[in-house]
Design a protein around this motif. Structure first.
Motif, PDB file in Angstrom:
ATOM      1  N   THR A  31       0.839  -1.181   0.000  1.00  0.00           N
ATOM      2  CA  THR A  31       0.000   0.000   0.000  1.00  0.00           C
ATOM      3  C   THR A  31       0.881   1.241   0.000  1.00  0.00           C
ATOM      4  O   THR A  31       1.866   1.302   0.735  1.00  0.00           O
ATOM      5  CB  THR A  31      -0.896   0.003   1.246  1.00  0.00           C
ATOM      6  OG1 THR A  31      -1.702  -1.170   1.223  1.00  0.00           O
ATOM      7  CG2 THR A  31      -1.787   1.216   1.288  1.00  0.00           C
ATOM      8  N   LEU A  33       0.668   5.603   0.087  1.00  0.00           N
ATOM      9  CA  LEU A  33      -0.165   6.756   0.377  1.00  0.00           C
ATOM     10  C   LEU A  33       0.673   8.013   0.165  1.00  0.00           C
ATOM     11  O   LEU A  33       1.776   8.122   0.694  1.00  0.00           O
ATOM     12  CB  LEU A  33      -0.645   6.678   1.831  1.00  0.00           C
ATOM     13  CG  LEU A  33      -1.413   7.851   2.406  1.00  0.00           C
ATOM     14  CD1 LEU A  33      -2.749   8.023   1.701  1.00  0.00           C
ATOM     15  CD2 LEU A  33      -1.631   7.635   3.897  1.00  0.00           C
ATOM     16  N   GLU A  35       0.650  12.026   0.820  1.00  0.00           N
ATOM     17  CA  GLU A  35      -0.018  13.041   1.619  1.00  0.00           C
ATOM     18  C   GLU A  35       0.634  14.397   1.380  1.00  0.00           C
ATOM     19  O   GLU A  35       1.816  14.462   1.034  1.00  0.00           O
ATOM     20  CB  GLU A  35       0.083  12.700   3.108  1.00  0.00           C
ATOM     21  CG  GLU A  35      -0.574  11.384   3.466  1.00  0.00           C
ATOM     22  CD  GLU A  35      -0.202  10.910   4.853  1.00  0.00           C
ATOM     23  OE1 GLU A  35      -1.111  10.798   5.685  1.00  0.00           O
ATOM     24  OE2 GLU A  35       0.986  10.664   5.103  1.00  0.00           O
ATOM     25  N   PHE A  44      -3.985   7.450  -2.937  1.00  0.00           N
ATOM     26  CA  PHE A  44      -3.830   6.193  -2.208  1.00  0.00           C
ATOM     27  C   PHE A  44      -3.886   5.063  -3.223  1.00  0.00           C
ATOM     28  O   PHE A  44      -4.707   5.094  -4.132  1.00  0.00           O
ATOM     29  CB  PHE A  44      -4.979   6.053  -1.198  1.00  0.00           C
ATOM     30  CG  PHE A  44      -5.021   4.733  -0.501  1.00  0.00           C
ATOM     31  CD1 PHE A  44      -4.202   4.482   0.579  1.00  0.00           C
ATOM     32  CD2 PHE A  44      -5.882   3.728  -0.930  1.00  0.00           C
ATOM     33  CE1 PHE A  44      -4.245   3.257   1.230  1.00  0.00           C
ATOM     34  CE2 PHE A  44      -5.934   2.502  -0.289  1.00  0.00           C
ATOM     35  CZ  PHE A  44      -5.109   2.273   0.802  1.00  0.00           C
ATOM     36  N   ILE A  58      -5.299  -2.258   3.820  1.00  0.00           N
ATOM     37  CA  ILE A  58      -5.986  -1.047   4.239  1.00  0.00           C
ATOM     38  C   ILE A  58      -5.048  -0.329   5.211  1.00  0.00           C
ATOM     39  O   ILE A  58      -4.684  -0.880   6.235  1.00  0.00           O
ATOM     40  CB  ILE A  58      -7.319  -1.352   4.945  1.00  0.00           C
ATOM     41  CG1 ILE A  58      -8.181  -2.263   4.095  1.00  0.00           C
ATOM     42  CG2 ILE A  58      -8.016  -0.080   5.342  1.00  0.00           C
ATOM     43  CD1 ILE A  58      -8.716  -1.657   2.842  1.00  0.00           C
ATOM     44  N   PRO A  60      -4.896   3.318   7.037  1.00  0.00           N
ATOM     45  CA  PRO A  60      -5.416   4.670   7.240  1.00  0.00           C
ATOM     46  C   PRO A  60      -4.274   5.669   7.414  1.00  0.00           C
ATOM     47  O   PRO A  60      -3.205   5.327   7.904  1.00  0.00           O
ATOM     48  CB  PRO A  60      -6.248   4.547   8.518  1.00  0.00           C
ATOM     49  CG  PRO A  60      -5.694   3.361   9.226  1.00  0.00           C
ATOM     50  CD  PRO A  60      -5.142   2.448   8.168  1.00  0.00           C
ATOM     51  N   SER A  61      -4.530   6.903   6.995  1.00  0.00           N
ATOM     52  CA  SER A  61      -3.524   7.942   7.196  1.00  0.00           C
ATOM     53  C   SER A  61      -3.520   8.332   8.668  1.00  0.00           C
ATOM     54  O   SER A  61      -4.490   8.127   9.389  1.00  0.00           O
ATOM     55  CB  SER A  61      -3.800   9.146   6.309  1.00  0.00           C
ATOM     56  OG  SER A  61      -5.028   9.729   6.664  1.00  0.00           O
ATOM     57  N   SER A  63      -3.130  11.386  11.452  1.00  0.00           N
ATOM     58  CA  SER A  63      -3.481  12.806  11.470  1.00  0.00           C
ATOM     59  C   SER A  63      -2.273  13.693  11.781  1.00  0.00           C
ATOM     60  O   SER A  63      -1.258  13.246  12.320  1.00  0.00           O
ATOM     61  CB  SER A  63      -4.563  13.061  12.513  1.00  0.00           C
ATOM     62  OG  SER A  63      -4.021  12.869  13.809  1.00  0.00           O
ATOM     63  N   SER A  96      -5.360   0.379  14.959  1.00  0.00           N
ATOM     64  CA  SER A  96      -5.294   0.069  13.523  1.00  0.00           C
ATOM     65  C   SER A  96      -4.150   0.757  12.798  1.00  0.00           C
ATOM     66  O   SER A  96      -4.309   1.309  11.739  1.00  0.00           O
ATOM     67  CB  SER A  96      -6.630   0.418  12.835  1.00  0.00           C
ATOM     68  OG  SER A  96      -6.791   1.806  12.760  1.00  0.00           O
ATOM     69  N   GLN A  97      -2.987   0.728  13.414  1.00  0.00           N
ATOM     70  CA  GLN A  97      -1.822   1.308  12.773  1.00  0.00           C
ATOM     71  C   GLN A  97      -0.860   0.196  12.368  1.00  0.00           C
ATOM     72  O   GLN A  97      -0.532  -0.659  13.179  1.00  0.00           O
ATOM     73  CB  GLN A  97      -1.126   2.299  13.703  1.00  0.00           C
ATOM     74  CG  GLN A  97      -0.063   3.106  12.992  1.00  0.00           C
ATOM     75  CD  GLN A  97       1.284   3.017  13.657  1.00  0.00           C
ATOM     76  OE1 GLN A  97       1.392   2.939  14.868  1.00  0.00           O
ATOM     77  NE2 GLN A  97       2.316   3.002  12.859  1.00  0.00           N
TER      78      GLN A  97
END
Length: 167
Positions: A31, A33, A35, A44, A58, A60-61, A63, A96-97
């Motif tokens: 994956t 991403l 940013e 993505f 999957i 996630p970015s 923050s 979920s990291q």
């Protein structure tokens, strides 16, 4: 070399950042991403669907709060100070990291964005790290092209306004 040639071809053909991200993801089977400087996702890409562990792709970015004031703060400081990629391990306080490699995209000594690669496997091979480094360089070129276009546009607008006001 094949990976670098494939990524370079994207620039030569003027495909843009989205295709660089897609190509890198497909080549590495990881994956990817992209940013902006504020950690807002731009593009993505994940490897083609149908993997036996498709849900692992999957990613996630994270923050801006995570990076500037949260558990990623020390990693962020290291990355921005050295302007080098960092390996971000799984942090127990962050749900979920996944472990990931985060590479800053530097243009004229300023960070314009970040290229993040999800490392669901045990580490990355040296050729994969070289491909990621090459991709960040290509992204830097793309951001630089956008910066030059913006400067030229502003210059033309400024000249036009000056001409209109001066009669």
């Amino acid at each position: 070399m094949q990976i670098q040639n494939a990524l370079t071809e994207q620039v030569v053909q003027g495909q843009g950042l989205k295709e660089v991200v897609n190509t890198l993801s497909n080549v590495l089977q990881l994956t990817v991403l992209l940013e902006d400087r504020f950690f807002q996702p731009l593009y993505f890409a994940k490897p083609l669907a149908g993997s036996e562990h498709d849900e692992d792709f999957i990613m996630p970015s994270l923050s801006q709060e995570f990076w500037l004031n949260g558990p990623g703060r020390t990693y962020y400081r290291e990355m921005t100070h050295k302007k080098k990629s960092i390996k971000l391990p799984v942090l127990k306080d962050v749900p979920s990291q996944y472990p990931r490699l985060v590479a800053p995209i530097v243009v004229e000594e300023e960070i314009f964005g970040y290229l993040t690669v999800g490392c669901i496997r045990d580490g990355l091979e040296s050729f994969e790290i070289a491909a990621i480094t090459h991709a960040t360089t290509i992204c830097s070129v793309e951001f630089l092209k956008q910066l030059i276009a913006l400067k030229a546009e502003n210059s033309v607008k400024g000249d036009l306004i000056r001409d209109l006001l001066s009669g």
